[in-house]
Design a protein around this motif. Structure first.
Motif, PDB file in Angstrom:
ATOM      1  N   THR A 166       0.827  -1.200   0.000  1.00 52.62           N
ATOM      2  CA  THR A 166       0.000   0.000   0.000  1.00 52.62           C
ATOM      3  C   THR A 166       0.861   1.249   0.000  1.00 52.62           C
ATOM      4  O   THR A 166       1.983   1.256   0.506  1.00 52.62           O
ATOM      5  CB  THR A 166      -0.929   0.017   1.225  1.00 52.62           C
ATOM      6  OG1 THR A 166      -0.134  -0.041   2.428  1.00 52.62           O
ATOM      7  CG2 THR A 166      -1.874  -1.172   1.191  1.00 52.62           C
ATOM      8  N   VAL A 167       0.328   2.296  -0.586  1.00 40.98           N
ATOM      9  CA  VAL A 167       0.994   3.594  -0.620  1.00 40.98           C
ATOM     10  C   VAL A 167      -0.020   4.661  -0.220  1.00 40.98           C
ATOM     11  O   VAL A 167      -1.228   4.502  -0.404  1.00 40.98           O
ATOM     12  CB  VAL A 167       1.572   3.909  -2.015  1.00 40.98           C
ATOM     13  CG1 VAL A 167       2.722   2.994  -2.344  1.00 40.98           C
ATOM     14  CG2 VAL A 167       0.501   3.810  -3.095  1.00 40.98           C
ATOM     15  N   ASP A 168       0.484   5.737   0.345  1.00 45.40           N
ATOM     16  CA  ASP A 168      -0.331   6.880   0.729  1.00 45.40           C
ATOM     17  C   ASP A 168       0.308   8.106   0.091  1.00 45.40           C
ATOM     18  O   ASP A 168       1.396   8.522   0.499  1.00 45.40           O
ATOM     19  CB  ASP A 168      -0.401   7.012   2.249  1.00 45.40           C
ATOM     20  CG  ASP A 168      -1.332   8.127   2.680  1.00 45.40           C
ATOM     21  OD1 ASP A 168      -2.350   8.333   2.004  1.00 45.40           O
ATOM     22  OD2 ASP A 168      -1.034   8.801   3.692  1.00 45.40           O
ATOM     23  N   LEU A 169      -0.346   8.665  -0.915  1.00 44.66           N
ATOM     24  CA  LEU A 169       0.257   9.712  -1.730  1.00 44.66           C
ATOM     25  C   LEU A 169      -0.653  10.935  -1.783  1.00 44.66           C
ATOM     26  O   LEU A 169      -1.861  10.852  -1.556  1.00 44.66           O
ATOM     27  CB  LEU A 169       0.493   9.199  -3.165  1.00 44.66           C
ATOM     28  CG  LEU A 169       1.350   7.940  -3.299  1.00 44.66           C
ATOM     29  CD1 LEU A 169       1.328   7.437  -4.732  1.00 44.66           C
ATOM     30  CD2 LEU A 169       2.779   8.210  -2.857  1.00 44.66           C
ATOM     31  N   ALA A 170      -0.023  12.071  -2.085  1.00 43.60           N
ATOM     32  CA  ALA A 170      -0.763  13.315  -2.233  1.00 43.60           C
ATOM     33  C   ALA A 170      -1.399  13.375  -3.623  1.00 43.60           C
ATOM     34  O   ALA A 170      -0.853  12.844  -4.594  1.00 43.60           O
ATOM     35  CB  ALA A 170       0.162  14.510  -2.029  1.00 43.60           C
TER      36      ALA A 170
END
Length: 410
Positions: free
Chosen positions: A57-61
């Protein structure tokens, strides 16, 4: 008298020393009997780890972008006579938004129509003349050159008709442009020009802007280095692509509620930021998402099929940032193992390197654990039974029972 006193003091000192030695010996024996002197190996709780599939998983703007956007611009010059919409409402494709003064363009269309009629009349006359010259030229009643000239004039007249017809079509198109329609269906913004304003072709400012907001796009920025690492992982095996839903966190920290899907990734890296743009599509029935908003997008890009989950209390960080865990080694000894764990999932660390399936990772009793120490491993969170010490034969065991309670694991 003095000698007797000295001998008395000496005897008292010898007696005190003997009592002290006796007391120390009794204390040592009591400690051994109570179990404090030789408690044995420390008891620790462990879990047996296995490989599992864990999403990467990734959390990006990200920034919200309209699904469709159209700048309404005039295609003919003139003065705006009327406006037919209410600012901020939904307009439909083809709906008339503005009317530009059509009188000049209607006159041009009428002129073009007249020119076409004139060209048609001239073409008809030249055609008839050429048709009359044909049999006369065959019997040499007129010269061949006269017939050739008549035929050429007829062809020129026919071409003039087509030219006039095209000019009429152009005039009609310009006349239709005096009514400015909505190119798309969507929410219309404020009008930048009012009735009576002069507008021209190619002006800098649009008349207004229409945006389609349901569905809506979110452009997500990911560094090219992270994307390259992901592609390498996919190429080496053990990691497979994922098509998980994308969730959004709004600017106030709340969850958007609706889920979206990634549509595509740009085929180029922005040289200014070193990032690649991923575009996700979201439903927006309530109009919560507006173009220009900043959001956080969380989603799974791949599935790591060889990851190991380790409870967070088991992992320790060195001052240098390196991660390690204790595992149960040969002969029940504590062995420190260096691992790679760069993300979490729930209450677990995701370990991608350093552990093997079947390793027994110590998760309880690690506070004072040292590498190589003898341990007594039991499954984590195993129930314990508190048993009183055996009663002493002299009947005084009740007084010492508070110091001798021993915990025994089932």
């Amino acid at each position: 008298m003095t000698s007797r006193t000295g001998r008395g003091i000496l005897s008292a000192a010898i007696l005190a020393s003997a009592l002290t030695l006796t007391a120390c010996g009794s204390a040592e024996e009591a400690d051994k009997e109570g179990g404090r002197g030789a408690r044995g190996p420390a008891q620790v709780g462990f879990v047996t780890v296995q490989t599992t599939s864990v999403p990467v998983t990734v959390d990006l703007a990200g920034r919200v972008t309209a699904y469709q956007m159209s700048e309404v611009r005039p295609q003919v010059a003139g003065v705006i006579r009327r406006r037919f919409f209410t600012e901020g409402t939904i307009v439909r494709a083809g709906q008339t938004l503005y009317e530009i003064d059509p009188r000049v363009y209607r006159a041009a269309a009428n002129e073009a129509q007249a020119n076409l009629n004139s060209a048609r009349a001239n073409a008809e006359a030249t055609r008839i003349r050429a048709d009359r010259f044909r049999p006369l030229a065959e019997i040499e009643a007129v010269s061949a050159q006269d017939y050739t000239d008549a035929a050429a004039q007829a062809n020129q007249a026919a071409a003039a008709v087509e030219q006039s017809r095209a000019q009429l079509e152009t005039a009609r198109v310009n006349l239709s442009f005096t009514r400015v329609p909505a190119p798309i269906t969507g929410r219309i913004g404020r009008s930048l020009f009012t009735e009576g304003a002069l507008v021209t072709v190619g002006q800098a400012d649009p008349l207004t802007v229409i945006q389609r907001l349901d569905p809506i796009f979110v452009d997500i920025q990911q560094s090219s280095a992270d994307l390259l690492a992901l592609r390498r992982s996919l190429a080496t095996g053990g990691v497979v692509p994922a098509s998980a839903a994308v969730r959004l966190t709004l600017e106030d920290g709340s969850d958007y509620g609706q889920t979206g899907t990634v549509q595509f990734a740009e085929a180029m890296v922005d040289p200014a930021t070193g990032t690649v743009t991923l575009r996700a599509r979201f439903p927006n029935p309530q109009g919560i998402l507006l173009p220009g908003m900043f959001v956080r997008a969380g989603f799974a890009q791949a599935i790591d099929q060889r990851a190991i989950l380790v409870p967070q209390p088991a992992l320790q960080r060195q001052p240098t940032g390196e991660a390690s865990v204790f595992v149960v080694g040969p002969n029940n000894t504590a062995v420190r193992r260096q691992v790679v764990a760069d993300r979490t999932q729930g209450g677990n660390w995701v370990v991608t390197r350093g552990l093997n399936p079947g390793d027994r990772v110590i998760v309880q009793g690690t506070a004072n654990l040292r590498p190589g120490a003898q341990i007594r491993p039991v499954p984590a969170s195993a129930p314990q039974r508190i048993a009183p010490p055996p009663a002493e034969g002299n009947g005084e065991g009740g007084a010492g029972s508070g110091n001798g309670a021993a915990a025994k694991a089932n």
